[in-house]
Design a protein around this motif. Structure first.
Motif, mmCIF file in Angstrom:
data_model
loop_
_atom_site.group_PDB
_atom_site.id
_atom_site.type_symbol
_atom_site.label_atom_id
_atom_site.label_comp_id
_atom_site.label_asym_id
_atom_site.label_seq_id
_atom_site.Cartn_x
_atom_site.Cartn_y
_atom_site.Cartn_z
ATOM 1 N N PHE A 79 -98.612 -49.509 129.486
ATOM 2 C CA PHE A 79 -97.464 -49.711 130.354
ATOM 3 C C PHE A 79 -96.416 -48.632 130.088
ATOM 4 C CE2 PHE A 79 -99.180 -53.911 129.315
ATOM 5 C CZ PHE A 79 -99.310 -54.506 130.546
ATOM 6 N N ARG A 80 -95.541 -48.442 131.079
ATOM 7 C CA ARG A 80 -94.387 -47.573 130.863
ATOM 8 C C ARG A 80 -93.233 -48.043 131.737
ATOM 9 N NH1 ARG A 80 -94.688 -41.762 133.989
ATOM 10 N NH2 ARG A 80 -94.341 -42.663 136.033
ATOM 11 N N LYS A 81 -92.028 -47.649 131.330
ATOM 12 C CA LYS A 81 -90.844 -47.843 132.157
ATOM 13 C C LYS A 81 -89.770 -46.888 131.660
ATOM 14 C CE LYS A 81 -88.637 -51.936 130.066
ATOM 15 N NZ LYS A 81 -88.216 -53.280 130.403
ATOM 16 N N PRO A 82 -88.794 -46.611 132.505
ATOM 17 C CA PRO A 82 -87.729 -45.705 132.066
ATOM 18 C C PRO A 82 -87.043 -46.240 130.815
ATOM 19 C CG PRO A 82 -87.618 -46.060 134.432
ATOM 20 C CD PRO A 82 -88.623 -47.030 133.890
ATOM 21 N N LYS A 83 -86.729 -45.312 129.907
ATOM 22 C CA LYS A 83 -86.060 -45.715 128.664
ATOM 23 C C LYS A 83 -84.656 -46.203 128.962
ATOM 24 C CE LYS A 83 -88.079 -43.176 124.865
ATOM 25 N NZ LYS A 83 -87.899 -42.117 123.869
ATOM 26 N N SER A 84 -84.215 -47.103 128.102
ATOM 27 C CA SER A 84 -82.838 -47.563 128.150
ATOM 28 C C SER A 84 -82.318 -47.597 126.722
ATOM 29 C CB SER A 84 -82.746 -48.951 128.793
ATOM 30 O OG SER A 84 -83.259 -49.923 127.917
ATOM 31 N N ALA A 85 -81.038 -47.759 126.588
ATOM 32 C CA ALA A 85 -80.443 -47.812 125.253
ATOM 33 C C ALA A 85 -80.835 -49.090 124.525
ATOM 34 C CB ALA A 85 -78.930 -47.705 125.358
ATOM 35 N N ASP A 86 -81.258 -50.086 125.282
ATOM 36 C CA ASP A 86 -81.600 -51.384 124.704
ATOM 37 C C ASP A 86 -83.060 -51.397 124.273
ATOM 38 O OD1 ASP A 86 -81.836 -53.989 123.927
ATOM 39 O OD2 ASP A 86 -81.381 -54.854 125.892
ATOM 40 N N GLU A 87 -83.307 -51.182 122.989
ATOM 41 C CA GLU A 87 -84.671 -51.163 122.456
ATOM 42 C C GLU A 87 -85.320 -52.542 122.488
ATOM 43 O OE1 GLU A 87 -87.003 -48.798 121.132
ATOM 44 O OE2 GLU A 87 -85.707 -47.566 122.394
ATOM 45 N N SER A 88 -84.531 -53.591 122.688
ATOM 46 C CA SER A 88 -85.113 -54.935 122.742
ATOM 47 C C SER A 88 -85.961 -55.110 124.003
ATOM 48 C CB SER A 88 -84.024 -56.002 122.691
ATOM 49 O OG SER A 88 -83.267 -55.990 123.882
ATOM 50 N N LEU A 89 -85.906 -54.137 124.913
ATOM 51 C CA LEU A 89 -86.724 -54.213 126.110
ATOM 52 C C LEU A 89 -88.189 -53.872 125.829
ATOM 53 C CD1 LEU A 89 -84.286 -52.635 128.710
ATOM 54 C CD2 LEU A 89 -84.739 -55.044 128.269
#
Length: 180
Positions: free
Chosen positions: A93-103
């Motif tokens: 899987f992949r998705k755009p990175k965010s600052a929230d690593e809990s994702l």
């Protein structure tokens, strides 16, 4: 979409986190992971992107796979591919990175320990199966040149499996210690 690039990278099952990191580095250079066929990774060239990749190992039957994939889609993950492995399937899987690593999919200790344990168990069963299929008949055949080659091959496989098992065991131990 630009050109397609194949890269040779022989990761073992205990290195899936390094594999994820590799995909993230490649995406930042504009090469996005699309396909895997041991030991080659295929990337499509495009615009550099800041993506996080996750790999999960599951033993799912077809009736559960659709709801499993939908769960990740609902959370914003793009399903890339699945790769049938030993007694289970690897899902990418992949998705755009965010600052929230809990994702990320696996963030808590219990889910990581469960994943490492599942991989270790499944590969241990496969190791035993390989032993029974290759070595038991070899013991019955006696000492021939073929037997010696099989012993050497088996020794190499045993070393690789020992490395995988130990590395996963140490990851589990370290996670449990960090909880204390």
């Amino acid at each position: 979409m630009g050109r397609t690039v194949k890269k040779f990278r022989p990761y073992t099952v205990d290195q899936f986190e390094e594999e994820q990191q590799y995909f993230e580095e490649m995406s930042s250079k504009g090469f996005h992971f699309v396909k895997y066929k041991f030991p080659f990774y295929q990337f499509n060239q495009g615009e550099p992107g800041d993506y996080q990749y996750q790999i999960d190992f599951q033993n799912l039957d077809e009736s559960n796979k659709e709801s499993y994939l939908q769960l990740f889609k609902d959370d914003g993950w793009e399903f890339i591919m699945e790769y049938g492995g030993v007694y289970g399937t690897w899902f990418y899987f992949r998705k755009p990175k965010s600052a929230d690593e809990s994702l990320r999919i696996f963030t808590d200790t219990d889910s990581k320990v469960e994943l490492y344990g599942k991989i270790r168990r499944n590969w241990a069963f496969y190791f035993i199966f390989l032993f029974l299929v290759t070595m038991v008949p070899n013991f019955l055949l006696g000492d021939s040149f073929t037997s010696i080659l099989l012993y050497v091959m088996w020794l190499i496989i045993a070393v690789i499996y020992a490395k995988i098992t130990l590395r996963l065991t140490f990851k589990i131990r370290d996670l449990r210690r960090s909880e204390i």
